[in-house]
Design a protein around this motif. Sequence first.
Motif, PDB file in Angstrom:
ATOM      1  N   CYS A  34       0.838  -1.209   0.000  1.00 64.06           N
ATOM      2  CA  CYS A  34       0.000   0.000   0.000  1.00 64.06           C
ATOM      3  C   CYS A  34       0.869   1.254   0.000  1.00 64.06           C
ATOM      4  O   CYS A  34       0.481   2.292   0.542  1.00 64.06           O
ATOM      5  N   TRP A  35       2.031   1.186  -0.585  1.00 69.96           N
ATOM      6  CA  TRP A  35       2.978   2.312  -0.601  1.00 69.96           C
ATOM      7  C   TRP A  35       2.803   3.092  -1.900  1.00 69.96           C
ATOM      8  O   TRP A  35       2.090   2.651  -2.805  1.00 69.96           O
ATOM      9  N   SER A  36       3.470   4.229  -1.997  1.00 67.18           N
ATOM     10  CA  SER A  36       3.292   5.077  -3.182  1.00 67.18           C
ATOM     11  C   SER A  36       4.149   4.646  -4.366  1.00 67.18           C
ATOM     12  O   SER A  36       4.045   5.234  -5.447  1.00 67.18           O
ATOM     13  N   ALA A 120      -2.753  12.667   6.604  1.00 66.91           N
ATOM     14  CA  ALA A 120      -2.255  11.377   6.121  1.00 66.91           C
ATOM     15  C   ALA A 120      -3.115  10.946   4.951  1.00 66.91           C
ATOM     16  O   ALA A 120      -4.316  11.236   4.905  1.00 66.91           O
ATOM     17  N   ASP A 121      -2.491  10.252   4.019  1.00 63.95           N
ATOM     18  CA  ASP A 121      -3.138   9.767   2.791  1.00 63.95           C
ATOM     19  C   ASP A 121      -2.940   8.261   2.784  1.00 63.95           C
ATOM     20  O   ASP A 121      -1.807   7.779   2.706  1.00 63.95           O
ATOM     21  N   VAL A 122      -4.049   7.505   2.907  1.00 65.61           N
ATOM     22  CA  VAL A 122      -3.942   6.071   3.141  1.00 65.61           C
ATOM     23  C   VAL A 122      -4.737   5.298   2.100  1.00 65.61           C
ATOM     24  O   VAL A 122      -5.861   5.671   1.745  1.00 65.61           O
ATOM     25  N   ASP A 125      -7.319  -0.077   1.479  1.00 67.90           N
ATOM     26  CA  ASP A 125      -7.052  -1.480   1.840  1.00 67.90           C
ATOM     27  C   ASP A 125      -6.068  -1.624   2.999  1.00 67.90           C
ATOM     28  O   ASP A 125      -5.783  -2.738   3.427  1.00 67.90           O
ATOM     29  N   ASN A 126      -5.533  -0.506   3.474  1.00 67.33           N
ATOM     30  CA  ASN A 126      -4.462  -0.577   4.473  1.00 67.33           C
ATOM     31  C   ASN A 126      -5.043  -0.514   5.890  1.00 67.33           C
ATOM     32  O   ASN A 126      -4.964   0.500   6.590  1.00 67.33           O
ATOM     33  N   ALA A 127      -5.625  -1.645   6.308  1.00 64.77           N
ATOM     34  CA  ALA A 127      -6.343  -1.673   7.599  1.00 64.77           C
ATOM     35  C   ALA A 127      -5.422  -1.319   8.770  1.00 64.77           C
ATOM     36  O   ALA A 127      -5.835  -0.612   9.693  1.00 64.77           O
ATOM     37  N   ALA A 128      -4.190  -1.788   8.736  1.00 64.17           N
ATOM     38  CA  ALA A 128      -3.286  -1.534   9.869  1.00 64.17           C
ATOM     39  C   ALA A 128      -2.989  -0.038   9.986  1.00 64.17           C
ATOM     40  O   ALA A 128      -2.975   0.524  11.086  1.00 64.17           O
TER      41      ALA A 128
HETATM   42  C1  LIG Z   1       1.089   0.256   8.711  1.00 64.81           C
HETATM   43  C2  LIG Z   1       2.251  -0.293   9.520  1.00 64.81           C
HETATM   44  C3  LIG Z   1       3.297   0.804   9.698  1.00 64.81           C
HETATM   45  C4  LIG Z   1       1.731  -0.752  10.877  1.00 64.81           C
HETATM   46  O1  LIG Z   1       2.848  -1.229  11.622  1.00 64.81           O
HETATM   47  P1  LIG Z   1       2.688  -2.097  12.967  1.00 64.81           P
HETATM   48  O2  LIG Z   1       3.940  -1.899  13.778  1.00 64.81           O
HETATM   49  O3  LIG Z   1       2.280  -3.466  12.639  1.00 64.81           O
HETATM   50  O4  LIG Z   1       1.500  -1.322  13.675  1.00 64.81           O
HETATM   51  P2  LIG Z   1       1.068  -1.475  15.183  1.00 64.81           P
HETATM   52  O5  LIG Z   1       1.528  -2.805  15.711  1.00 64.81           O
HETATM   53  O6  LIG Z   1       1.494  -0.236  15.907  1.00 64.81           O
HETATM   54  O7  LIG Z   1      -0.514  -1.551  15.047  1.00 64.81           O
HETATM   55  C5  LIG Z   1      -1.299  -0.420  14.798  1.00 64.81           C
HETATM   56  C6  LIG Z   1      -2.762  -0.823  14.954  1.00 64.81           C
HETATM   57  O8  LIG Z   1      -3.164  -1.533  13.782  1.00 64.81           O
HETATM   58  C7  LIG Z   1      -3.681  -2.820  14.139  1.00 64.81           C
HETATM   59  N1  LIG Z   1      -3.259  -3.714  13.098  1.00 64.81           N
HETATM   60  C8  LIG Z   1      -2.019  -4.188  12.848  1.00 64.81           C
HETATM   61  N2  LIG Z   1      -2.032  -4.969  11.763  1.00 64.81           N
HETATM   62  C9  LIG Z   1      -3.319  -4.992  11.330  1.00 64.81           C
HETATM   63  C10 LIG Z   1      -3.975  -5.607  10.228  1.00 64.81           C
HETATM   64  N3  LIG Z   1      -3.307  -6.366   9.361  1.00 64.81           N
HETATM   65  N4  LIG Z   1      -5.310  -5.414  10.088  1.00 64.81           N
HETATM   66  C11 LIG Z   1      -5.986  -4.623  10.946  1.00 64.81           C
HETATM   67  N5  LIG Z   1      -5.420  -3.990  12.000  1.00 64.81           N
HETATM   68  C12 LIG Z   1      -4.097  -4.184  12.176  1.00 64.81           C
HETATM   69  C13 LIG Z   1      -3.041  -3.129  15.473  1.00 64.81           C
HETATM   70  O9  LIG Z   1      -3.777  -4.077  16.206  1.00 64.81           O
HETATM   71  C14 LIG Z   1      -3.027  -1.768  16.111  1.00 64.81           C
HETATM   72  O10 LIG Z   1      -4.293  -1.441  16.627  1.00 64.81           O
HETATM   73  P3  LIG Z   1      -4.556  -1.507  18.223  1.00 64.81           P
HETATM   74  O11 LIG Z   1      -3.620  -0.473  18.798  1.00 64.81           O
HETATM   75  O12 LIG Z   1      -5.981  -1.171  18.358  1.00 64.81           O
HETATM   76  O13 LIG Z   1      -4.202  -2.902  18.648  1.00 64.81           O
HETATM   77  C15 LIG Z   1       2.916  -1.513   8.824  1.00 64.81           C
HETATM   78  O14 LIG Z   1       1.921  -2.460   8.542  1.00 64.81           O
HETATM   79  C16 LIG Z   1       3.660  -1.140   7.562  1.00 64.81           C
HETATM   80  O15 LIG Z   1       4.828  -0.774   7.597  1.00 64.81           O
HETATM   81  N6  LIG Z   1       2.981  -1.274   6.415  1.00 64.81           N
HETATM   82  C17 LIG Z   1       3.610  -0.999   5.128  1.00 64.81           C
HETATM   83  C18 LIG Z   1       3.835   0.477   4.877  1.00 64.81           C
HETATM   84  C19 LIG Z   1       2.568   1.260   4.979  1.00 64.81           C
HETATM   85  O16 LIG Z   1       1.505   0.794   4.593  1.00 64.81           O
HETATM   86  N7  LIG Z   1       2.687   2.489   5.495  1.00 64.81           N
HETATM   87  C20 LIG Z   1       1.570   3.387   5.664  1.00 64.81           C
HETATM   88  C21 LIG Z   1       1.316   4.148   4.418  1.00 64.81           C
HETATM   89  S1  LIG Z   1      -0.087   5.228   4.673  1.00 64.81           S
END
Ligand SMILES: CC(C)(COP(=O)(O)OP(=O)(O)OC[C@H]1O[C@@H](n2cnc3c(N)ncnc32)[C@H](O)[C@@H]1OP(=O)(O)O)[C@@H](O)C(=O)NCCC(=O)NCCS
Length: 175
Positions: A34-36, A120-122, A125-128
């Motif tokens: 989900c990166w640019s 932030a621009d997300v 599909d980037n649930a995390a």
């Molecule tokens: C997005 C990203 C930075 C999250 O990193 P992470 O260290 O796993 O995040 P955290 O552990 O701090 O979790 C953040 C929250 O998301 C939730 N989460 C983690 N993975 C998840 C998933 N796959 N689906 C849904 N929620 C998720 C966690 O439970 C947490 O929520 P909570 O505090 O309520 O428990 C990481 O997945 C990443 O580097 N992704 C690729 C780059 C990216 O997408 N960057 C953002 C561009 S906008």
Amino acid sequence: MTQIVTPRLRLRHARPDDLAALHVVLSDPRATRCWSTPPHGSLEETQLWLDGMIAGNAAGSDDFVIERDGVVIGKAGFWRLPDVGYILHPDHWGQGLASEAVGAVVDHVFTARPVDALSADVDPDNAASIRLLERLSFVRTGSAERTWNVGGEWKDSLYFGLRREAWAGRLNSAS
Ligand SMILES: CC(C)(COP(=O)(O)OP(=O)(O)OC[C@H]1O[C@@H](n2cnc3c(N)ncnc32)[C@H](O)[C@@H]1OP(=O)(O)O)[C@@H](O)C(=O)NCCC(=O)NCCS
């Protein structure tokens, strides 16, 4: 040089010798889903990216590499205010580390800069990433379709914002 220390991480400005570690992150297709940009296919591509980050910091931006136990595992910060960006190597996902890093750079920038709001621009599909932002009190401000063409595929955007008052309110309710 500004550095930010959190319980498990050290955030510092990028250096030329971060190239190999950052390439490991930016060439991983899981990290760039989900990166640019598509995953970096060469060290030269990461070199250009790193040059931009170093030049940005020299010009006063608040962008940081993330070190865990002395190893660079990603980046978090503001290449250009007010937009926050972050990425971690997948080996370190799911442990609250991005929340720790992004929370720290948000606190840093609201403390050090006279900025009213962050954004932030997300990818939808980037649930995390969405969850991370919401936990930090960012709220959804809008959306748009076909905003990024990544490797020939159009992606949409959800926009999030965090106003200074909301950030301050979060700090107060935590204390
Ligand atoms: C997005 C990203 C930075 C999250 O990193 P992470 O260290 O796993 O995040 P955290 O552990 O701090 O979790 C953040 C929250 O998301 C939730 N989460 C983690 N993975 C998840 C998933 N796959 N689906 C849904 N929620 C998720 C966690 O439970 C947490 O929520 P909570 O505090 O309520 O428990 C990481 O997945 C990443 O580097 N992704 C690729 C780059 C990216 O997408 N960057 C953002 C561009 S906008």
